[in-house]
Design a protein around this motif. Structure first.
Motif, PDB file in Angstrom:
ATOM      1  N   ALA A 165      53.038  30.796   7.212  1.00  0.00           N
ATOM      2  CA  ALA A 165      51.904  30.336   7.993  1.00  0.00           C
ATOM      3  C   ALA A 165      52.116  29.377   9.086  1.00  0.00           C
ATOM      4  CB  ALA A 165      50.990  30.089   7.321  1.00  0.00           C
ATOM      5  N   LEU A 166      52.911  28.279   8.436  1.00  0.00           N
ATOM      6  CA  LEU A 166      53.521  27.070   9.375  1.00  0.00           C
ATOM      7  C   LEU A 166      54.414  27.516  10.503  1.00  0.00           C
ATOM      8  CD1 LEU A 166      53.671  24.308   6.605  1.00  0.00           C
ATOM      9  CD2 LEU A 166      52.128  24.326   8.743  1.00  0.00           C
ATOM     10  N   ILE A 167      55.102  28.560  10.105  1.00  0.00           N
ATOM     11  CA  ILE A 167      56.139  29.114  11.140  1.00  0.00           C
ATOM     12  C   ILE A 167      55.374  30.266  12.051  1.00  0.00           C
ATOM     13  CG2 ILE A 167      58.150  30.350  11.664  1.00  0.00           C
ATOM     14  CD1 ILE A 167      59.052  29.441   8.755  1.00  0.00           C
ATOM     15  N   SER A 168      54.527  30.995  11.602  1.00  0.00           N
ATOM     16  CA  SER A 168      53.763  31.792  12.251  1.00  0.00           C
ATOM     17  C   SER A 168      52.771  31.363  13.271  1.00  0.00           C
ATOM     18  CB  SER A 168      53.188  33.139  11.489  1.00  0.00           C
ATOM     19  OG  SER A 168      54.411  33.425  10.494  1.00  0.00           O
ATOM     20  N   LEU A 169      51.912  30.699  12.753  1.00  0.00           N
ATOM     21  CA  LEU A 169      50.685  30.381  13.599  1.00  0.00           C
ATOM     22  C   LEU A 169      51.013  29.602  15.131  1.00  0.00           C
ATOM     23  CD1 LEU A 169      48.235  31.324  11.996  1.00  0.00           C
ATOM     24  CD2 LEU A 169      47.189  28.987  12.373  1.00  0.00           C
ATOM     25  N   PRO A 170      51.994  28.649  15.017  1.00  0.00           N
ATOM     26  CA  PRO A 170      52.143  28.009  16.295  1.00  0.00           C
ATOM     27  C   PRO A 170      52.602  29.074  17.428  1.00  0.00           C
ATOM     28  CG  PRO A 170      53.045  26.622  14.491  1.00  0.00           C
ATOM     29  CD  PRO A 170      52.611  27.768  14.013  1.00  0.00           C
ATOM     30  N   ILE A 171      53.647  30.072  16.897  1.00  0.00           N
ATOM     31  CA  ILE A 171      53.985  30.979  17.703  1.00  0.00           C
ATOM     32  C   ILE A 171      53.032  32.061  18.127  1.00  0.00           C
ATOM     33  CG2 ILE A 171      55.713  32.944  17.941  1.00  0.00           C
ATOM     34  CD1 ILE A 171      57.522  31.332  15.993  1.00  0.00           C
ATOM     35  N   LEU A 172      52.229  32.319  17.276  1.00  0.00           N
ATOM     36  CA  LEU A 172      50.805  33.187  17.574  1.00  0.00           C
ATOM     37  C   LEU A 172      50.020  32.478  18.490  1.00  0.00           C
ATOM     38  CD1 LEU A 172      50.019  34.825  13.889  1.00  0.00           C
ATOM     39  CD2 LEU A 172      51.267  35.855  15.886  1.00  0.00           C
ATOM     40  N   THR A 173      49.989  31.200  18.294  1.00  0.00           N
ATOM     41  CA  THR A 173      48.920  30.664  19.248  1.00  0.00           C
ATOM     42  C   THR A 173      49.651  30.497  20.723  1.00  0.00           C
ATOM     43  OG1 THR A 173      48.002  29.275  17.319  1.00  0.00           O
ATOM     44  CG2 THR A 173      47.674  28.389  19.515  1.00  0.00           C
ATOM     45  N   ALA A 174      50.905  30.236  20.698  1.00  0.00           N
ATOM     46  CA  ALA A 174      51.492  30.429  21.925  1.00  0.00           C
ATOM     47  C   ALA A 174      51.462  31.610  22.569  1.00  0.00           C
ATOM     48  CB  ALA A 174      52.618  29.816  21.908  1.00  0.00           C
ATOM     49  N   VAL A 175      51.563  32.656  21.935  1.00  0.00           N
ATOM     50  CA  VAL A 175      51.304  33.938  22.566  1.00  0.00           C
ATOM     51  C   VAL A 175      50.019  34.186  22.729  1.00  0.00           C
ATOM     52  CG1 VAL A 175      51.544  36.499  21.794  1.00  0.00           C
ATOM     53  CG2 VAL A 175      53.370  34.976  20.965  1.00  0.00           C
ATOM     54  N   PHE A 176      48.880  33.917  21.894  1.00  0.00           N
ATOM     55  CA  PHE A 176      47.621  33.963  22.577  1.00  0.00           C
ATOM     56  C   PHE A 176      47.552  33.477  23.784  1.00  0.00           C
ATOM     57  CE2 PHE A 176      43.251  33.463  22.705  1.00  0.00           C
ATOM     58  CZ  PHE A 176      42.567  34.379  21.781  1.00  0.00           C
ATOM     59  N   ASP A 177      47.902  32.252  23.936  1.00  0.00           N
ATOM     60  CA  ASP A 177      47.663  31.239  25.162  1.00  0.00           C
ATOM     61  C   ASP A 177      48.459  32.009  26.505  1.00  0.00           C
ATOM     62  OD1 ASP A 177      46.490  29.249  23.878  1.00  0.00           O
ATOM     63  OD2 ASP A 177      48.313  28.127  23.586  1.00  0.00           O
ATOM     64  N   MET A 178      49.511  32.514  26.230  1.00  0.00           N
ATOM     65  CA  MET A 178      50.140  33.067  27.421  1.00  0.00           C
ATOM     66  C   MET A 178      49.611  34.388  27.798  1.00  0.00           C
ATOM     67  SD  MET A 178      54.266  32.348  27.120  1.00  0.00           S
ATOM     68  CE  MET A 178      54.291  32.910  25.341  1.00  0.00           C
ATOM     69  N   VAL A 179      49.169  35.277  26.773  1.00  0.00           N
ATOM     70  CA  VAL A 179      48.372  36.413  27.239  1.00  0.00           C
ATOM     71  C   VAL A 179      47.213  36.360  27.606  1.00  0.00           C
ATOM     72  CG1 VAL A 179      47.654  38.854  26.175  1.00  0.00           C
ATOM     73  CG2 VAL A 179      49.864  38.011  25.489  1.00  0.00           C
ATOM     74  N   GLY A 180      46.661  35.222  27.178  1.00  0.00           N
ATOM     75  CA  GLY A 180      45.046  35.001  27.630  1.00  0.00           C
ATOM     76  C   GLY A 180      45.255  34.512  28.943  1.00  0.00           C
ATOM     77  N   ILE A 181      46.139  33.842  29.489  1.00  0.00           N
ATOM     78  CA  ILE A 181      46.250  33.432  30.700  1.00  0.00           C
ATOM     79  C   ILE A 181      46.518  34.467  31.585  1.00  0.00           C
ATOM     80  CG2 ILE A 181      47.765  32.066  32.423  1.00  0.00           C
ATOM     81  CD1 ILE A 181      48.108  29.888  30.051  1.00  0.00           C
TER      82      ILE A 181
END
Lengths: 264, 262
Positions: A153-169
């Motif tokens: 979870a500690l590895i995945s969540l920051p990456i998933l958050t970054a992906v969410f940000d980029m796709v959202g933008i």
């Protein structure tokens, strides 16, 4: 009078159970972190959990982030156009997503997909004596079962958050530039000019804190399932899963407000 | 002969309810001790205390010279490496294959290389008639196969003591007999001390060197299968002959229970 006394006694008993559960859960988390230093973490299990928590969450995350970004951009565009500030659409969408919506929405998606499954799986393991079996085999269940999930979870969540940000933008880009015909250069350059390293840092710190919360709480509810002898078996798993999801979501949202207040 | 397992004056509770009362037992090395009794008699609770999964309210349990109530966690870990446990439903980790389940204790507690572990896993699965099943998931196995896979995992470290919870429960008669024979074969081959919890009479009398009978958390008798068979205790005779308990019914109390639910 008797019913009032019974009511007070029930409240007292409930409060004692809640405090005792919180205490045990903190010791539980401490034991997981402690197990990190006992031996090399089980890499194969961590990879398996990253696949479950991270990789398999990607499709649902991509869809939700795209439409979240589009919805945010749509609302912001309609507000900004009244003040003749549509050129601020890119920075507004980006800051909103990176600081708030990205980490929160990603965590909510993971709670829906992973926290419920984790609590149910660990609860069933408890019901089927799998933790007793691990203890009897001298296998540290904190290190073998809990640590891989926490680390994943500690590895995945920051990456998933970054992906969410980029796709959202990118979703915002579709609404602002493709649909409403705003300038692509203004949208993208505005983001680069406005979003600071601090904004990204806040989003990433939030995602790390949320990662701990949304995996630790369901694991604790599943692990301590047997302590509630009145709700054992399938009913116990269902009860624990519901509680774990609700408590994870609420504590994540409260923590989001605390971090936002501290880091504004 | 010095006992390998010694239980002295053990009391146990679940919350406020006492489930074991002053239990005493000595088990000799290499002995098969069967713990027998009806449902709710405290057999499984006693086993949980023997495995240090529960702490006794009172009393002392010594295994291989260690008092497991006051032992350090490091010593307990070392002791557990000498003990194997086969749980009632197998308790295999559902996320691992049968082979990975069986190899788990070796991977965590030894420095053996993968090839040696592979051979040992196949050896134990072969012993349990499970050759070729190592790549299946536990959900793909039948009840009897699950028990045998759990037994394979329990003996993979060649333990000195093997505990088995309800080996025959839920199995058809043929599989049950096969499992009993397997237990005897294991004792012969590896000279293990075995603690077997069961309520299956036929199985108990076939495999036991001695039998402990529990009723309502109290020890009714400890003796050889013949001594148990010839016991004067009416409850034991009822258990052996599958007779229902002849309890006198208090009419007033019965009516009160029906009306008030107390």
């Amino acid at each position: 009078m008797q019913s009032i006394m019974n009511g007070v006694s029930n409240i007292g008993g409930y409060t004692r159970n809640v405090i005792s559960f919180i205490g045990m859960s903190f010791v539980f988390l401490l034991n997981i972190f402690k197990s990190l230093f006992s031996r090399i973490p089980p890499i194969r299990e961590i990879v398996r959990q990253i696949q479950f928590i991270g990789v398999k969450s990607l499709p649902v995350l991509l869809v939700s982030s795209l439409f979240t970004g589009m919805a945010v951009a749509l609302n912001l565009y309609n507000a900004l156009i009244r003040f003749g500030s549509a050129d601020l659409l890119g920075p507004s969408v980006a800051v909103g997503l990176i600081r708030e919506l990205g980490p929160v929405m990603t965590a909510l998606m993971i709670i829906a997909r992973v926290s419920s499954a984790t609590c149910a799986e660990i609860g069933i393991m408890r019901n089927e004596q799998q933790f007793d079996a691990l203890d009897c085999m001298a296998v540290n269940s904190y290190r073998y079962v809990m640590l891989p999930r926490l680390m994943a979870a500690l590895i995945s969540l920051p990456i998933l958050t970054a992906v969410f940000d980029m796709v959202g933008i990118a979703g915002g880009y579709i609404v602002g530039v493709v649909i409403h015909g705003e300038s692509a250069g203004t949208y993208i350059q505005g983001i680069f000019d406005t979003v600071t390293f601090n904004d990204v840092l806040i989003g990433q710190i939030k995602s790390l804190v949320f990662a701990v919360l949304i995996i630790w709480i369901p694991m604790a509810y599943g692990y301590f399932l047997h302590l509630n002898r009145k709700a054992a078996g399938a009913a116990g798993v269902s009860h624990a899963t519901t509680k774990a999801v609700v408590i994870s979501a609420i504590s994540m949202l409260v923590m989001n407000f605390i971090i936002s207040s501290l880091m504004l | 002969m010095t006992s390998i397992i010694s239980i002295d004056n053990l009391d146990a509770h679940y919350d406020d309810r006492q489930v074991l009362f002053d239990v005493n037992l000595q088990v000799n090395p290499g002995e098969i001790m069967v713990i027998m009794g009806g449902s709710g008699s405290g057999k499984s609770t006693l086993l949980k205390h023997l495995l240090a999964l529960k702490k006794p309210t009172q009393g002392k349990i010594q295994i291989d010279g260690h008092d497991i109530g006051s032992i350090s966690s490091k010593e307990l870990k070392e002791l557990r490496k000498k003990m194997g446990v086969a749980f009632q439903g197998g308790a295999l980790l559902s996320s691992l294959t049968v082979g990975d389940n069986v190899r788990l204790p070796l991977e965590h507690n030894t420095n053996l290389d993968t090839q040696t572990i592979d051979i040992m896993v196949r050896l134990k699965l072969e012993l349990m008639n499970l050759a070729g099943f190592e790549n299946l998931m536990p959900a793909e196995l039948s009840g009897g196969m699950l028990k045998r896979a759990g037994l394979a995992r329990a003996v993979i470290m060649d333990p000195r003591i093997l505990c088995f919870d309800e080996p025959s429960a839920g199995l058809d008669p043929v599989t049950s007999v096969e499992l009993d024979e397997l237990i005897l074969k294991l004792r012969e081959a590896m000279n293990m001390t075995m603690i077997i919890v069961t309520h299956e009479l036929e199985s108990a009398f076939k495999i036991a060197d001695r039998i402990m009978v529990l009723f309502d958390g109290k020890v009714a008798m400890v003796g050889t299968p013949d001594e148990i068979r010839n016991s004067d205790d009416k409850r034991i005779q009822n258990l052996i002959n599958r007779k229902s308990r002849d309890e006198e019914v208090d009419g007033d109390a019965y009516l009160k229970r029906l009306v008030t639910g107390d």
